[in-house]
Scaffold this motif. Structure first.
Motif: not given
Length: 396
Positions: A53-55, A67-73, A77-81
């Protein structure tokens, strides 16, 4: 609005969960006690090896650090907070990577690798409910406008290109052809002002500005004008023509303006406006050709040029002003830069100081925003209204 609670559901990743995500819109969000907003960006997929992701003006530059999203299990779903101020406005994109598309080891090759992937695979956020836009070259972007973000009233309507005409400009001086868009606002019997917008391909295609200009003219905020939007052609040509290029501006003044503006040019009612390299170019044009351009609007001007490592002090153009460039006429200029552009504020302040010390009428402001079209679109409309209606610009 609290939509972040969706992450706490036991059916995370199910079809029903994704339907609720789509209804809520992304990024998911929740107000924090410190006044900021906690955000969760999502991607749906099982066949990608990674998702970046590029904000803009928030995440590190991807060439230096992705900057990477992380896979949830084992879900899809891939997630970045992250957290952002409640008045944040800007753009972002997501970029899924297939297996084998990891970055090269050589740092010099990373930039080419990233640009190639971005051109081919970058995606707007499919769950963002706001209309996407794009970079000047069409890379898809999603807008991120939090609850307290300022939005110019003229942009609240759906952008449209009504009244905008396109023609080809074949330049003998530059040995190239490009699209030029033209918009005439106000009554035909009025002698119009003249506004030249650099990176015209963006304001014609990605974020059509014609509707906003027509509405502001009808409301009396802007005077009748001819707007000329100049295509930058390509990233390579843009990088050659916009940084203080005499040949480009000689062609604009001698070839283009007579084709698109059938009136005597009044520099007091002529504005050249641009962003980033275009902001640098706008000031250069007004300083070098005051008989054509009496007003300049620079947004996030690249006044570090030609030294990309410069973040403070005077770049080449400011030094030229100190040496007398532009002393033949007093120009009116408005410079703005985003407060999150930490590597740009210093050189923009130095440029504004050099102009003021040389006797030009200059206003400098730092706005809540970053190096981003979503921020520039508001400042462009405000800046045009100020320059076209004021005969002087006061510092502030």
């Amino acid at each position: 609005m609290n939509t972040l609670h969706l992450l706490d559901r036991p059916d995370l990743g199910s079809a029903a969960w994704w339907q609720d995500v789509a209804a809520a819109g992304t990024p998911l969000r929740r107000a924090r006690t410190d006044g900021d907003v906690e955000l969760a960006f999502l991607w749906r997929g099982t066949d990608c090896a990674a998702v970046c992701i590029d904000v803009y003006s928030h995440t590190p530059h991807p060439v230096a650090q992705r900057t990477h999203l992380q896979r949830v299990g084992t879900t899809d779903v891939w997630l970045w907070r992250t957290g952002l101020p409640a008045d944040w406005r800007g753009s972002y994109f997501l970029l899924p990577l297939a297996p084998g598309q990891q970055a090269p080891a050589e740092r010099a090759a990373v930039r080419r690798w990233w640009i190639d992937l971005m051109d081919r695979q970058a995606s707007a956020d499919p769950f963002n409910r706001l209309p996407p836009h794009g970079t000047g070259w069409g890379v898809p972007l999603s807008p991120l406008l939090l609850a307290e973000a300022p939005v110019h009233e003229a942009w609240r309507a759906v952008p449209d290109a009504q009244g905008l005409t396109v023609q080809r400009w074949h330049s003998d001086r530059l040995d190239t052809a490009r699209d030029i868009w033209r918009l005439r606002t106000g009554p035909e019997d009025a002698v119009p002002a003249l506004v030249l917008l650099l990176d015209g391909q963006y304001w014609a295609r990605q974020m059509p500005i014609a509707g906003a200009l027509r509405r502001l003219t009808a409301q009396g905020v802007l005077p009748p004008a001819v707007y000329v939007l100049v295509d930058a052609v390509s990233p390579a040509r843009r990088g050659q023509e916009l940084p203080c290029n005499e040949a480009f501006w000689l062609a604009v003044c001698a070839e283009l303006l007579p084709q698109v503006y059938p009136h005597a040019i009044d520099p007091r009612r002529t504005v050249v406006a641009g962003q980033s390299y275009g902001g640098l170019a706008a000031l250069y044009a007004a300083l070098r050709w005051p008989d054509c351009f009496g007003c300049a609007l620079s947004q996030s001007g690249s006044f570090w040029w030609p030294d990309p490592d410069r973040t403070e002090g005077e770049g080449w153009l400011a030094q030229q002003v100190r040496a007398g460039l532009g002393s033949a006429a007093r120009m009116r200029a408005l410079l703005e830069v985003g407060c999150y552009e930490t590597e740009m504020t210093g050189v923009n302040r130095a440029m504004a100081s050099a102009l003021a010390d040389a006797g030009h009428a200059v206003a400098y402001r730092e706005v809540r925003g970053g190096h981003d079209w979503i921020c520039w679109r508001d400042g462009l409309l405000d800046g045009l209204a100020r320059l076209l209606n004021d005969t002087t610009i006061q510092q502030g």
